[in-house]
Scaffold this motif. Structure first.
Motif, PDB file in Angstrom:
ATOM      1  N   SER A   4      52.059  33.280  38.313  1.00  0.00           N
ATOM      2  CA  SER A   4      51.479  31.994  36.978  1.00  0.00           C
ATOM      3  C   SER A   4      51.442  30.748  37.903  1.00  0.00           C
ATOM      4  N   LEU A   5      52.257  31.056  39.285  1.00  0.00           N
ATOM      5  CA  LEU A   5      51.986  30.321  40.278  1.00  0.00           C
ATOM      6  C   LEU A   5      50.421  30.188  40.790  1.00  0.00           C
ATOM      7  N   VAL A   6      49.624  31.725  41.165  1.00  0.00           N
ATOM      8  CA  VAL A   6      48.866  31.634  41.711  1.00  0.00           C
ATOM      9  C   VAL A   6      46.726  30.903  40.368  1.00  0.00           C
ATOM     10  N   PHE A   7      48.346  31.585  39.578  1.00  0.00           N
ATOM     11  CA  PHE A   7      46.653  30.660  38.557  1.00  0.00           C
ATOM     12  C   PHE A   7      46.358  29.235  38.755  1.00  0.00           C
ATOM     13  N   PHE A   8      47.789  28.630  38.435  1.00  0.00           N
ATOM     14  CA  PHE A   8      47.890  27.383  38.394  1.00  0.00           C
ATOM     15  C   PHE A   8      47.383  26.824  39.616  1.00  0.00           C
ATOM     16  N   LEU A   9      47.411  26.678  40.608  1.00  0.00           N
ATOM     17  CA  LEU A   9      47.484  26.837  42.545  1.00  0.00           C
ATOM     18  C   LEU A   9      45.434  26.567  42.591  1.00  0.00           C
ATOM     19  N   ILE A  10      45.380  27.942  42.126  1.00  0.00           N
ATOM     20  CA  ILE A  10      44.012  28.725  42.624  1.00  0.00           C
ATOM     21  C   ILE A  10      42.997  28.741  41.535  1.00  0.00           C
ATOM     22  N   ALA A  11      43.367  29.250  40.364  1.00  0.00           N
ATOM     23  CA  ALA A  11      42.609  29.863  39.899  1.00  0.00           C
ATOM     24  C   ALA A  11      41.325  30.583  39.803  1.00  0.00           C
ATOM     25  N   PRO A  12      41.626  32.110  40.787  1.00  0.00           N
ATOM     26  CA  PRO A  12      40.406  32.899  41.408  1.00  0.00           C
ATOM     27  C   PRO A  12      39.744  33.035  40.275  1.00  0.00           C
ATOM     28  N   PRO A  13      38.135  32.959  40.608  1.00  0.00           N
ATOM     29  CA  PRO A  13      37.041  32.792  40.505  1.00  0.00           C
ATOM     30  C   PRO A  13      36.932  34.364  40.186  1.00  0.00           C
ATOM     31  N   ALA A  14      35.658  34.668  39.118  1.00  0.00           N
ATOM     32  CA  ALA A  14      35.384  35.908  38.463  1.00  0.00           C
ATOM     33  C   ALA A  14      34.732  36.818  39.667  1.00  0.00           C
ATOM     34  N   LEU A  15      34.264  37.920  40.067  1.00  0.00           N
ATOM     35  CA  LEU A  15      33.775  38.828  41.539  1.00  0.00           C
ATOM     36  C   LEU A  15      32.579  38.112  41.760  1.00  0.00           C
ATOM     37  N   GLY A  16      32.134  37.811  42.765  1.00  0.00           N
ATOM     38  CA  GLY A  16      31.417  37.906  43.923  1.00  0.00           C
ATOM     39  C   GLY A  16      29.820  38.614  44.892  1.00  0.00           C
ATOM     40  N   ALA A  17      29.500  37.499  45.142  1.00  0.00           N
ATOM     41  CA  ALA A  17      29.078  38.476  46.951  1.00  0.00           C
ATOM     42  C   ALA A  17      30.145  39.621  47.049  1.00  0.00           C
ATOM     43  N   HIS A  18      31.012  39.017  47.919  1.00  0.00           N
ATOM     44  CA  HIS A  18      32.120  39.241  48.967  1.00  0.00           C
ATOM     45  C   HIS A  18      32.313  40.512  48.085  1.00  0.00           C
ATOM     46  N   PHE A  19      32.821  40.770  47.358  1.00  0.00           N
ATOM     47  CA  PHE A  19      33.404  41.930  46.408  1.00  0.00           C
ATOM     48  C   PHE A  19      32.094  42.424  46.400  1.00  0.00           C
ATOM     49  N   ALA A  20      30.917  42.206  45.554  1.00  0.00           N
ATOM     50  CA  ALA A  20      30.107  43.351  45.750  1.00  0.00           C
ATOM     51  C   ALA A  20      29.314  44.294  47.099  1.00  0.00           C
ATOM     52  N   GLU A  21      29.970  43.742  47.971  1.00  0.00           N
ATOM     53  CA  GLU A  21      29.073  44.172  49.424  1.00  0.00           C
ATOM     54  C   GLU A  21      30.127  45.573  49.725  1.00  0.00           C
ATOM     55  N   ARG A  22      31.297  45.292  48.971  1.00  0.00           N
ATOM     56  CA  ARG A  22      32.540  46.444  49.046  1.00  0.00           C
ATOM     57  C   ARG A  22      32.718  47.905  47.835  1.00  0.00           C
ATOM     58  N   ALA A  23      32.487  47.314  46.431  1.00  0.00           N
ATOM     59  CA  ALA A  23      32.632  47.998  45.376  1.00  0.00           C
ATOM     60  C   ALA A  23      32.136  48.744  45.138  1.00  0.00           C
ATOM     61  N   GLN A  24      32.414  50.070  44.023  1.00  0.00           N
ATOM     62  CA  GLN A  24      31.956  51.061  43.834  1.00  0.00           C
ATOM     63  C   GLN A  24      31.108  50.580  42.884  1.00  0.00           C
ATOM     64  N   THR A  25      29.634  51.096  43.874  1.00  0.00           N
ATOM     65  CA  THR A  25      27.950  51.291  42.782  1.00  0.00           C
ATOM     66  C   THR A  25      28.013  52.192  41.734  1.00  0.00           C
ATOM     67  N   ALA A  26      27.266  51.212  40.504  1.00  0.00           N
ATOM     68  CA  ALA A  26      26.858  52.154  39.460  1.00  0.00           C
ATOM     69  C   ALA A  26      26.290  52.996  39.261  1.00  0.00           C
TER      70      ALA A  26
END
Length: 237
Positions: free
Chosen positions: A88-110
């Motif tokens: 709850s605190l993270v959501f109110f203070l930061i509200a993380p964005p959707a996944l983006g380029a940084h994660f795409a470089e490391r995530a599993q590719t379809a």
């Protein structure tokens, strides 16, 4: 932790879930069909908090409730319940964005099977030029029946990501349930300078034959035009 604090945490957690689901913020983390389950869970937590407050009111004799061993019930509320406050605190203070380029470089590719079935029959593309296609459609067609893309100008949409060598891709995440199971769908873009990472683009390009076959490498388009666009409300497929 006292019963009053426990009730407060339940209320805050429930309110956060309701707030996320009432708007579009939840689409950054879970699939669109989860709006109503989130609303239901949030409302249930708030209801439980209200019921707990009502149960915690003093008895007629002014004495608080006690556990069977004679100690106040509040002493039996685990301190780990404080962890409920963290998201709850993270959501109110930061509200993380959707996944983006940084994660795409490391995530599993379809990917598709290394030897796609020859029994897959794909319909012909419309005669529109350029033809708008989802990234997943480009990947499937390139792997199973690249002839349907031959000599066609495609219009694809996604955000910009790169690999270690500096090549850039039109990228989007696909997910079944939540961001934790997201896989990367991407098409290599060549022949044009890359916009900034995470910038959403609409790209018109000509499909490069025999790329993306067997799932080893992503399909490729030779870019003819790049249009910068705003990120959609729902950034996943």
């Amino acid at each position: 932790m006292t019963r009053a604090t426990q009730t407060l945490l339940l209320t805050v957690t429930g309110a956060v879930l309701v707030r996320m689901a009432m708007g579009d913020t939840y689409l950054r983390y879970v699939n669109s069909w989860m709006r109503w389950p989130l609303l239901a869970c949030g409302a249930l937590l708030v209801l439980l908090a209200v019921v707990d407050m009502w149960r915690d009111e003093p008895k007629a004799d002014g004495q608080p409730d006690h556990a069977p061993d004679g100690e106040p019930e509040s002493s039996h509320v685990p301190r780990a319940a404080w962890l409920l406050f963290v998201p709850s605190l993270v959501f109110f203070l930061i509200a993380p964005p959707a996944l983006g380029a940084h994660f795409a470089e490391r995530a599993q590719t379809a990917v598709v099977p290394a030897e796609p079935s020859t029994e897959v029959v794909l319909p012909e593309l419309p005669t529109t030029d350029p033809v708008p296609l989802l990234l997943e459609d480009v990947i499937i067609r390139a792997a199973y029946d690249g002839d349907t893309l031959a000599d066609r100008r495609l219009e694809i949409t996604g955000f910009v990501s790169r690999d270690a060598s500096g090549d850039w891709f039109v990228t989007q995440f696909g997910m079944n349930c939540c961001a934790a199971d997201a896989t990367v769908m991407k098409v290599l873009a060549t022949g044009a300078e890359a916009p900034a990472d995470d910038q959403w683009v609409k790209v018109v390009g000509r499909y490069v034959a025999d790329t993306g076959v067997g799932g080893g490498t992503p399909p490729e388009v030779t870019v003819e035009d790049v249009q910068l666009i705003d990120a959609p409300t729902n950034q996943y497929r």
